[in-house]
Scaffold this motif. Structure first.
Motif, short mmCIF file in Angstrom:
data_model
loop_
_atom_site.label_atom_id
_atom_site.label_comp_id
_atom_site.label_asym_id
_atom_site.label_seq_id
_atom_site.Cartn_x
_atom_site.Cartn_y
_atom_site.Cartn_z
N LYS A 154 3.67 -4.38 -0.02
CA LYS A 154 3.53 -2.94 -0.24
C LYS A 154 2.92 -2.65 -1.61
O LYS A 154 2.09 -1.75 -1.76
CB LYS A 154 4.89 -2.25 -0.11
CG LYS A 154 5.38 -2.09 1.32
CD LYS A 154 6.72 -1.36 1.37
CE LYS A 154 7.20 -1.20 2.81
NZ LYS A 154 8.53 -0.53 2.88
N ASN A 213 -0.78 -0.86 -2.19
CA ASN A 213 -0.83 0.42 -2.89
C ASN A 213 -1.61 0.40 -4.20
O ASN A 213 -1.86 1.45 -4.79
CB ASN A 213 0.59 0.93 -3.17
CG ASN A 213 1.32 1.32 -1.90
OD1 ASN A 213 0.70 1.72 -0.92
ND2 ASN A 213 2.64 1.19 -1.90
N ASN A 214 -1.99 -0.80 -4.66
CA ASN A 214 -2.70 -0.88 -5.94
C ASN A 214 -3.68 -2.05 -5.92
O ASN A 214 -3.27 -3.21 -6.01
CB ASN A 214 -1.71 -1.05 -7.10
CG ASN A 214 -2.36 -0.83 -8.45
OD1 ASN A 214 -3.56 -1.06 -8.64
ND2 ASN A 214 -1.57 -0.38 -9.43
#
Length: 283
Positions: free
Chosen positions: A104, A108-109
């Motif tokens: 995750k 997300n980055n």
């Protein structure tokens, strides 16, 4: 769902191997493959690994002549079939939600290349300490390893930096790997939860590296990345001066302790005898 390739090198750790594998089997994220890399181990690593291969088709056994931890990790990653790599030493374990949470973070980055977590150090199922590395950027890795030695990272990070340095056989190979990854522009994220379990031994590669090879390894590391450290010259000077200052303060504390003073008084006559003995024996 992203697939993760887990690489578990094993050398003389067969008695802990099943615990390590079990921690992967229990992961909440179940799209993974696992490569057990037998690094020429003289114990029954092969027998245990093949039993697990028979239980779960996602688990695979690889063998190579002994080449050290870096070589075993690289060998496993070369056989991997995914864009995400998770390294795990054969005597350690991951909490069941680690892969799910780490993926995750990466999803997300896009600037983050490596994900790890806080570390719970244990011995005989008893907690010894919680280690809280901070990760982040190259500045945080210049003078210490700011991440756990095993982690989940993008395969492209490994490809870009050329894998683990197989010349480093006595320790700190993970730190040096992170230096190259961060120096390429990637960031390291540490999940603020104890999701990794590090087994403390009386003797280990980590303890041996610190006790017997620390200076030699750091000399190699600083020389290999000479340009990086020259570009951070002022930080390097500040670090070493601070280290020297702390060493002096610690020495003063030791000298001021009552047991040190008592010990010095007890040893004083023996030192005098030794001095006189050496003085007159040399004549």
């Amino acid at each position: 769902m992203n697939k993760v390739s887990v690489v578990i090198p094993c050398y003389n750790q067969a008695n802990f191997l099943s615990e390590a594998i079990q921690s992967i089997v229990k992961q909440t994220h179940d799209n993974w493959e696992c490569f057990i890399v037998d690094d020429g181990s003289p114990d029954n690593t092969k027998i245990i690994a093949e039993k697990w291969c028979g239980k779960d088709s996602r688990i695979h056994y690889l063998y190579q002549e002994n080449g050290g931890l870096s070589s075993a990790r690289n060998f496993g990653i070369k056989n991997a079939n995914s864009e995400y790599i998770l390294t795990l030493d054969a005597d350690d374990k991951y909490e069941k939600t680690f892969i799910e949470k780490a993926l995750k973070v990466l999803d997300n980055n896009s600037k983050i290349g490596v994900v790890s977590s806080w570390v719970k150090r244990f011995k005989d199922d008893k907690e010894i300490a919680i280690i809280k590395p901070n990760g982040k950027t190259i500045d945080d890795f210049l003078f210490q390893n700011a991440c756990n030695g095993t982690s989940l990272f993008r395969r492209k990070c490994w490809v870009e930096v050329g894998g683990y340095d197989e010349n480093m056989k006595t320790g700190y190979e993970d730190w040096e790997f992170y230096i190259r990854v961060c120096n390429s522009g990637w960031q390291v994220h540490v999940i603020p939860e104890s999701l990794f379990f590090y087994r403390q031994h009386t003797f280990s590669m980590r303890l041996d590296a610190y006790a017997n090879h620390d200076v030699a390894i750091k000399k190699y590391l600083y020389s290999k990345h000479k340009e990086l450290y020259l570009n951070n010259y002022e930080k390097m000077i500040e670090y070493f001066l601070t280290t020297i200052s702390l060493e002096k303060k610690n020495n003063v504390k030791i000298e001021n302790k009552i047991d040190f003073k008592v010990g010095s008084l007890i040893l004083k006559p023996f030192r005098l005898i030794k001095y006189l003995f050496n003085r007159y024996n040399l004549k």
